[in-house]
Scaffold this motif. Sequence first.
Motif: not given
Lengths: 113, 115
Positions: A32, A34, A36, A94-95, B43, B45, B48, B55-56, B91, B98-104, B106
């Motif tokens: 996936y 992205f 930004y 990401s995956q 950024p 991480l 999370q 999670v991490d 940030l 948690l799905a990987g295809y979701n945009e974050q 900020f």
Amino acid sequence: AQSVAQPEDQVNVAEGNPLTVKCTYSVSGNPYLFWYVQYPNRGLQFLLKYITGDNLVKGSYGFEAEFNKSQTSFHLKKPSALVSDSALYFCAVSQDSNYQLIWGAGTKLIIKP
Amino acid sequence: EAGVAQSPRYKIIEKRQSVAFWCNPISGHATLYWYQQILGQGPKLLIQFQNNGVVDDSQLPKDRFSAERLKGVDSTLKIQPAKLEDSAVYLCASTFDLAGYNEQFFGPGTRLTVL
């Protein structure tokens, strides 16, 4: 290991010209992808993403990106640059198996009038 | 809809002092991230959360950094004691799950300067 490369620290383009910001990635499965953007003294803003389907993805502010699986690239493009497009651009991947974003180092885009 | 809120926007402290940052994610977003961004870099991480669980936190310097999200909504990140190298923008981001295809999404960030 997953990684993202943005080979250019800075890209300079004249206003009105087309722009391209390059991104290549390395993942073991389906990615996936992205883009930004970060304007000065601002947080990161989502521009566009590729999940599946059409390789050409359109996003905010007239930007688009093309997913190329064979070249493992996801370059950001815009047909006609504006001075207001000047900002820092980040590519990320990401995956599903790893839902964290792996970030590129960023490319500073400078659009000159 | 309201975006991710962070406070303060700017903070200047001396080394060895402590500091705390606050984040309120977008309503309904279960996943919350804290990132550290050094000037001119991508950024990094730090931690999370999924709801109120971690999670991490593998890249969180646990000897000096701590974070919590007790009720699964807003979160705080603390540094105690601060070092010069902690000067950065912190940030906060959130996403639906948690799905990987979701945009974050900020927040505006907190710029920390350690003197």
